[in-house]
Design a protein around this motif. Structure first.
Motif: not given
Lengths: 272, 345, 280
Positions: C121-126, C128, C130-131, C134, C137
């Motif tokens: 999830l963090n990999s995806l958020l970074v 994209l 978004v954050v 990491p 969570l």
């Protein structure tokens, strides 16, 4: 919009929905295996790749970890014993329920169905004491007995529905053709029920293989894989956890595939 | 080859009495049909003879041997079941051979018997198939062949034709009759179909409410019903019944007509619809429905307010509302006791 | 002999259930009111007096309240899809049923791979944007993320069991009823709402009872994802049994889980009662 195009749009939504649900089920499993099949450095590293590097270091670390092989072997033994016990004890009961009308039948069925309304893993608490008294504590057999209690209601109800699905006439025909009760059972009923019985045996295996709470409560030295993983959760590194998770999941995939035809026979009876 | 004796056999299922003390003797090589509506006890009786059901009281003797305490396999019987009970996991050959193998017969004899009975039932080309690959009629043949291969003293058949379609049933009926006549076995055959019973039986036992009401040859059962039930159950359309009032010793008045009858306190008049013909003087019948059936015409009427049917020549075509006079053939009139429901005189 | 045969066949199973089901339950009930050799309610007062009890109780309830309705909706959707499919029915069914064979511990680990700090999830958020980096969570600062992760894992894992029961139940409903509804002009939704659902009641009953009871037993998923940061009834039971060595209090917890399970079973039976004559 015209009728056919509405239907086509509806179809597209339907297909997209199905695809989404498949993704929902499969993607998390995929991610677990990505971790299990990557090097430990990659597992703890960042960012993650969504494809595994097929480095077996995590797995060999897991299998080389002290106690893992024993735990795995214990899991297999407990599950196999559970399978044998629950079918051995449950199938005769299922047969009796399907073939005879007798006083007390409803009481027995009630007892079996009632087990479903109780959180069965809690049984492990008092049984822990009883096992210490009888020397069954921390043994494969003790745990298998508890797991059999979990699997037995299913074994009874599944075999009940299996045997009910075989017409009594076939058995009667065998009797008129020279069989006694035992011969009629082994020559006619058993061959017909065998695949279903095998499926419910596999199901019992899965129940035991996956059970965590009772295993963790009842075993100390002879831990099963689930108990081992649970009790080392806060101390073990991530690669170990994910490789362990994959080791738990992989057999389950095969089991469900093996019994897929019988899933409904098993759960459909829940309606009766 | 065996005589079957049923002595005061009774059966209760809890509070329900399925059989009230039944007595019946079936001669060697006789074809006996147990006929009755569903729930009359005919299947229970058959299952007691087979040993699939234990009687509450009474004895069953087969071939001079008391068998009611023996399991089915020791009774020298073979049975054909309503749903055929062809084993799905065995080939046709193995199905027919099943009982022979249980007797530990040697392979050559098994093959000989299976082949012979398969030929007899015209299924020799199906021997390698499984039951799932057979039609209903073929399964039926396998079930019969399996019973015949045992060369049993007694063959028991439980509604064997009831699951076949009408045309096939007709064909199988004739074939069964031929095959069983040659096999020299005693046969007990359960059915609810009166035509089947008539065409197959040496003797019919008509059953009602757990009792055998009449056991006699088909013509006798048809012509001289021993009880009102037999008359109303057998024959299509069934027997007509009219109330009668005594007008003198042996003289009875029925719907204004006077007939000779039994010397009794009370009696009911009965006549079969086909034993009536139109006449100048006869029972006054008001026509309700007229159904031309080809060879003859079925006329439904009321006589003195009671339903009354007649099978007339198809050249006669009364119209609804007509009043016709129907005269019974004198020696075909039957009388029943209204109290006991049994035949008089 | 034939009269005794059924009892003979039932004997092992009955003995087994008495020894390993009835007896332990009597024992656990007994243990819960026994302390130091005297009958007392002290186990319960100790349990209720501990600060974690009400958190654990309400966490468990809330989790069930969130998870079960979502699962019911998803299981009904999946079951309808499977029932409607003509091609690929058995493969899709197999895929939908896979989580049925996966243990709750494994399910927890699977979702841990998504939610841990270096996870997907963090990999995806970074990735994209978004954050920037990491974020933690599953930390104690945001237990609501732990709650969501547990809920997701539970929905993922245990929807299959409901789906299979419902598919089996739908299979029991003769097609003619749906066709009759078609003839009388029902829309697809009306057909589902007024024909399928009412006829599915017995299956819904079974599915809900099984599922709700399992929801109260939630344990390994919680431990795998939250450690001790989000207590639930079952994890507290385990904790009292092992870490505190207080069997009496653990037994009291067991009685609480038992009580809510039985209460909800009765409630579901009442709510979805089908009169005998109205069954398919």
């Amino acid at each position: 919009m015209s009728e056919p195009s509405v239907r086509r749009a509806g179809n597209r939504v339907f297909i997209a929905g199905v695809a989404l649900l498949i993704l929902w089920v499969l993607l998390p499993i995929w991610l677990l295996f990505v971790n299990a099949l990557s090097a430990p450095a990659e597992v703890t590293g960042f960012p993650k790749r969504f494809i595994p590097s097929f480095d077996l270091a995590s797995l060999s670390f897991f299998f080389g970890f002290s106690g893992v092989i024993d735990a795995l072997w214990n899991s297999v033994k407990v599950a196999a014993l559970t399978m044998i016990l629950s079918i051995g004890v449950g199938a005769p009961a299922g047969y009796a329920l399907s073939r005879f009308d007798f006083p007390g039948k409803e009481t027995f069925r009630f007892l079996v169905v009632m087990t479903r309304a109780f959180p069965l893993p809690l049984l492990a608490l008092p049984l822990a004491v009883m096992f210490i008294r009888t020397g069954l504590d921390d043994t494969i057999i003790g745990l298998a007995l508890v797991h059999t209690t979990l699997a037995l209601p299913f074994a009874v109800l599944i075999t009940y529905s299996l045997f009910s699905g075989i017409p009594l006439e076939l058995e009667e025909a065998a009797w008129t053709l020279g069989c006694n009760r035992v011969q009629a059972f082994t020559k006619v009923i058993l061959p017909l029920a065998a695949p279903g019985i095998a499926a419910s045996a596999v199901f019992a295996f899965v129940i035991s293989w996956n059970e965590v709470f009772a295993a963790a409560v009842l075993t100390v030295e002879n831990r099963t894989l689930t108990a081992f993983l649970l009790q080392s959760l806060d101390v073990s590194p991530l690669p170990l956890k994910f490789a362990g998770g994959a080791a738990l999941v992989l057999p389950a995939l095969f089991f469900i595939f093996a019994v897929r035809k019988y899933l409904f026979a098993m759960w459909g009876i829940a309606n009766r | 080859m065996a005589v079957i004796e049923i002595k005061q056999v009774a059966k209760n299922f809890g509070a329900f009495t399925a059989l009230h003390s039944v007595d019946l003797t079936i001669a060697d090589q006789e074809f006996m049909v147990l006929l009755g509506a569903s729930g009359c006890g005919k299947t229970t009786l058959l299952r007691i003879i087979a040993g699939l059901e234990t009687p509450t009281a009474g004895e069953v003797w087969i071939g001079g041997r008391r068998v009611d305490h023996l399991p089915p396999r020791e009774r020298g019987i073979a049975m054909v079941f309503q749903n055929y009970a062809v084993f799905p996991h065995l080939t046709v050959f193995e199905n027919i051979a099943f009982g022979l193998r249980m007797k530990k017969m040697d392979q050559a004899e098994v093959t000989r018997r299976v082949t012979r009975t398969a030929e007899l039932m015209h299924i020799e080309q199906l021997l390698k198939r499984y039951s799932g690959e057979l039609s209903g009629g073929q399964r039926q043949r396998v079930a019969v062949a399996r019973a015949l291969a045992m060369e049993p003293d007694v063959i028991l058949m439980d509604e064997p034709l009831s699951n076949l379609d009408a045309l096939l049933r007709l064909e199988m009926r004739a074939e069964l009759k031929g095959v069983l006549a040659e096999s020299n076995t005693t046969t007990i055959y359960v059915t609810h179909d009166q035509v089947e019973a008539m065409s197959l039986a040496d003797r019919i036992s008509v059953m009602n409410g757990g009792r055998i009401v009449q056991a006699a040859n088909p013509v006798e059962v048809y012509r001289n019903p021993a009880a009102r039930f037999v008359g109303s159950f057998i024959g299509n359309p069934p027997m007509n019944f009219l109330t009668a009032t005594p007008v003198g010793p042996g003289k009875w008045q029925v719907a204004g007509q006077t007939y000779d009858g039994p010397h009794a306190q009370a009696a009911e008049f009965a006549v079969r619809p086909e034993d009536l013909h139109p006449a100048d003087h006869g029972l006054p019948a008001e026509v309700r429905v007229v159904e031309p059936l080809g060879p003859h015409t079925l006329v439904t009427t009321t006589v003195a307010g009671q339903p009354f049917r007649a099978v007339l020549e198809s050249t006669l075509m009364p119209r609804p509302g007509d009043v016709i006079h129907l005269a019974p053939v004198p020696d075909r009139i039957r009388w029943f006791d209204p109290a006991t429901q049994t035949a008089l005189c | 002999m034939p009269r005794l045969l059924p009892y003979l066949l039932l004997l092992p199973a009955t003995a087994f259930l008495c020894l390993f089901f009835l007896y332990p339950f009597v024992q656990v009930a007994h243990d819960s009111v026994m302390r130091g050799g005297v009958y007392t309610l002290e186990n319960f007062t100790r349990m209720a007096g501990h600060w974690k009890f009400s958190t654990a109780f309400w966490n468990t309830m809330l989790l069930a309240a969130v998870v079960v309705p979502v699962q019911l909706a998803m299981a009904l959707t999946m079951a309808s899809i499977v029932t409607k499919l003509q091609r690929g029915r058995s493969s899709i069914l197999y895929i939908f049923a896979i989580p049925l064979g996966i243990s709750d511990l494994a399910a927890g680990l699977i979702w841990l791979s998504v939610f841990e700090q270096s996870g997907f999830l963090n990999s995806l958020l970074v990735g994209l944007g978004v954050v920037d980096r990491p974020i933690l969570l599953l930390g104690y600062q945001n237990t609501w993320v732990i709650f969501i992760a547990i809920a997701l894992a539970e929905v993922w894992r245990a929807t299959a069991i409901m789906m299979v029961i419902l598919v089996a139940g739908m299979g029991l409903i003769p097609k003619e009823y749906g066709e009759a509804a078609d003839v009388f002009g029902a829309s697809r939704w009306q057909k589902f709402r007024r024909v399928t659902l009412p006829m599915l009641k017995p299956s819904l009953q079974t599915a809900l009872i099984l599922r709700v009871i399992l929801a109260f037993e939630v344990f390994a998923v919680v431990v795998a994802l939250g450690g001790t940061q989000l207590p639930v009834l079952m994890s507290e039971t385990y904790h009292w049994q092992f870490a505190m060595q207080e069997r009496g209090v653990a037994a009291a917890y067991a009685m609480v889980i038992l009580a809510v399970s039985v209460a909800f079973t009765i409630l579901i039976l009442r709510l979805l009662h089908v009169p005998k004559g109205a069954r398919v």
